[in-house]
Design a protein around this motif. Structure first.
Motif, PDB file in Angstrom:
ATOM      1  N   ARG A 135      -5.623  11.886  -7.650  1.00  9.34           N
ATOM      2  CA  ARG A 135      -5.003  13.168  -7.320  1.00  9.34           C
ATOM      3  C   ARG A 135      -4.056  13.657  -8.412  1.00  9.34           C
ATOM      4  O   ARG A 135      -3.616  14.802  -8.374  1.00  9.34           O
ATOM      5  N   ARG A 185       2.722   9.334  -5.857  1.00 10.06           N
ATOM      6  CA  ARG A 185       3.056  10.696  -5.422  1.00 10.06           C
ATOM      7  C   ARG A 185       4.330  11.195  -6.079  1.00 10.06           C
ATOM      8  O   ARG A 185       4.400  12.351  -6.509  1.00 10.06           O
ATOM      9  N   GLN A 206       0.829  -1.209   0.000  1.00 11.11           N
ATOM     10  CA  GLN A 206       0.000   0.000   0.000  1.00 11.11           C
ATOM     11  C   GLN A 206       0.863   1.258   0.000  1.00 11.11           C
ATOM     12  O   GLN A 206       0.607   2.201  -0.757  1.00 11.11           O
ATOM     13  N   TRP A 207       1.890   1.286   0.843  1.00  9.10           N
ATOM     14  CA  TRP A 207       2.749   2.473   0.941  1.00  9.10           C
ATOM     15  C   TRP A 207       3.568   2.668  -0.335  1.00  9.10           C
ATOM     16  O   TRP A 207       3.776   3.800  -0.779  1.00  9.10           O
ATOM     17  N   ARG A 239       1.351   4.251  -2.870  1.00  9.38           N
ATOM     18  CA  ARG A 239       1.154   5.668  -2.542  1.00  9.38           C
ATOM     19  C   ARG A 239       2.351   6.499  -2.966  1.00  9.38           C
ATOM     20  O   ARG A 239       2.210   7.557  -3.602  1.00  9.38           O
ATOM     21  N   GLU A 240       3.548   6.053  -2.591  1.00 13.42           N
ATOM     22  CA  GLU A 240       4.748   6.824  -2.879  1.00 13.42           C
ATOM     23  C   GLU A 240       5.094   6.822  -4.364  1.00 13.42           C
ATOM     24  O   GLU A 240       5.587   7.820  -4.891  1.00 13.42           O
ATOM     25  N   TYR A 264      -7.353   3.252  -1.293  1.00 10.73           N
ATOM     26  CA  TYR A 264      -6.354   4.318  -1.215  1.00 10.73           C
ATOM     27  C   TYR A 264      -5.577   4.447  -2.525  1.00 10.73           C
ATOM     28  O   TYR A 264      -5.217   5.557  -2.935  1.00 10.73           O
ATOM     29  N   HIS A 265      -5.305   3.315  -3.156  1.00 18.04           N
ATOM     30  CA  HIS A 265      -4.621   3.312  -4.456  1.00 18.04           C
ATOM     31  C   HIS A 265      -5.409   4.163  -5.451  1.00 18.04           C
ATOM     32  O   HIS A 265      -4.854   5.032  -6.133  1.00 18.04           O
ATOM     33  N   ASN A 301      -5.360   7.967  -4.531  1.00 16.34           N
ATOM     34  CA  ASN A 301      -4.087   8.613  -4.854  1.00 16.34           C
ATOM     35  C   ASN A 301      -3.899   8.772  -6.357  1.00 16.34           C
ATOM     36  O   ASN A 301      -3.302   9.754  -6.814  1.00 16.34           O
ATOM     37  N   GLN A 302      -4.406   7.833  -7.131  1.00 11.88           N
ATOM     38  CA  GLN A 302      -4.337   7.980  -8.588  1.00 11.88           C
ATOM     39  C   GLN A 302      -5.182   9.162  -9.044  1.00 11.88           C
ATOM     40  O   GLN A 302      -4.799   9.899  -9.957  1.00 11.88           O
TER      41      GLN A 302
END
Length: 402
Positions: free
Chosen positions: A355, A300, A292-293, A296-297, A348-349, A352-353
């Motif tokens: 964004r 980002r 997951q992290w 995210r990174e 969350y994936h 974040n996409q």
């Protein structure tokens, strides 16, 4: 020292490309307030190890700053200039150690009740910068893929609940060769749009066979690095007076070579992977958190065109001291808990996409591995809908990107 006293030779310790940029934009840097400049230098000092989109962002920011007149500089940074800093901060080596400066600056701003003013100044600056800096167009709409539930034989609970109102649920997916079809689709995109670090495959376990055109990060392959890091953390924790802030500071200084990574590897990707393990909470010990992290990174920082994330079973939770010590060679796996973690991680994936630029054209697919459930979010498909049509993953990915 104040920014107005900056000299070119003070950047001698920077990596080559970062030093070149700093010297080329020295006049602009000299005009910035001390409350702001170290934050910019923290990004600049790592320029040589950043992804292409990050480099472009830094270059554009510096170009914009260099184009501003003195009056415009004063206007842009008035709020930062009004912040009061201590003489102790001025005497720190904020050129070569900007991250250390920022830690102490944050503490100072908090104790002097200026943190809210700093946050507002930073937010206003970011908004203003985005309004004048152009966004790079992307050659193809982004595609996100999540594969969850590896190893789960059956599950009666409801999946994709947070995403169902955003897309179409498919309940009769043919699972045969599903992962292979998805990886092939990513490989086709990577070949058609050969953007550096543009197509990622993140695996929370052992990666399946995949195209070398993909940027691959896998939890299992990083086991020696994770073990070395956990040993380092355990040793540091045992030091007298060691607290969480000191530990975080020490972790931030670690380099790939400190954890035994091959010096001949991809320097940019190696730095990224070290940061995943030293900055992420739980990424060292839980594969689902790692996946997951990493997603995210990657979104980002690298802003890939394609990102496939495959979640794998994580170990069951145990007391933190046991987890950090790594004393259990074959920890018990929590398959259902991992599925639930991955289901939320998928949400969350997608967030974040969304964004990133071009989100209105982006697509997203999540599949319960080995089973008949999937969900697709795409501009061409209805929201909050269900399909009872039999379909395989090859057809589904075509429908997603069509």
């Amino acid at each position: 020292m104040l920014p107005s006293n900056l000299q070119a030779e003070q950047f001698i310790g920077y990596p080559p490309e970062a030093r070149r940029l700093a010297v080329a934009n020295l006049r602009a840097l000299q005009q910035l307030p001390l409350s702001f400049l170290p934050g910019l230098l923290r990004e600049l000092i790592d320029y040589d190890f950043k992804f292409p989109v990050e480099r472009i962002a830094i270059e554009k920011e510096l170009a914009n700053l260099s184009s501003l007149s003195q009056a415009q500089i004063n206007q842009w940074f008035q709020a930062f200039s009004q912040l009061s800093l201590s003489s102790k901060l001025e005497h720190l080596d904020w050129v070569n150690h900007p991250a250390r400066f920022l830690e102490q600056e944050s503490a100072h701003l908090w104790t002097t009740h200026q943190l809210d003013a700093f946050r507002k100044a930073a937010t206003d600056y970011g908004d203003r910068l985005r309004s004048v800096v152009s966004v790079e167009p992307i050659p193809v709409p982004r595609l996100g893929i999540a594969v969850i539930g590896q190893g789960v034989a059956s599950y009666d609970g409801s999946l994709f609940r947070n995403l169902r109102k955003q897309g179409t649920y498919f309940g009769r997916v043919k699972p045969e060769n599903g992962l292979e079809h998805l990886l092939t689709a990513v490989a086709v995109r990577a070949k058609a749009y050969p953007v550096p670090y543009g197509h990622w495959y993140v695996d929370g376990g052992q990666a399946a066979d995949h195209s070398p055109l993909m940027t691959c990060v896998q939890y299992q392959a990083l086991e020696p690095v994770r073990v070395a890091l956990l040993k380092y953390m355990q040793k540091e924790i045992e030091q007298p007076g060691m607290g969480p802030e000191e530990l975080r500071t020490n972790l931030a200084r670690l380099l790939p070579s400190d954890l035994g990574m091959d010096k001949a590897g991809d320097a940019v990707l190696d730095r990224f992977q070290v940061k995943l393990l030293t900055e992420g909470s739980g990424t060292q010990i839980f594969s689902t958190t790692f996946a997951q992290w990493t997603a995210r990174e990657a979104l980002r920082r690298a802003q890939p065109l394609t990102l496939l994330v495959r979640f794998a079973p994580r170990q069951r939770q145990r007391p933190m001291n046991e987890l950090l010590s790594g004393s259990h060679g074959n920890p018990e796996l929590d398959l259902i808990g991992s599925l639930i973690d991955a289901d939320m991680g998928t949400y969350y994936h997608w967030i974040n996409q969304q964004r990133l630029s071009g989100s209105e054209h982006s697509s997203f697919l999540v599949w319960f591995e080995g089973h008949s459930q999937a969900l697709v979010i795409a501009p061409s498909l209805p929201r909050g809908a269900e399909s009872n049509s039999a379909i395989d993953l090859r057809e589904l990915i075509s429908l997603t990107t069509g």
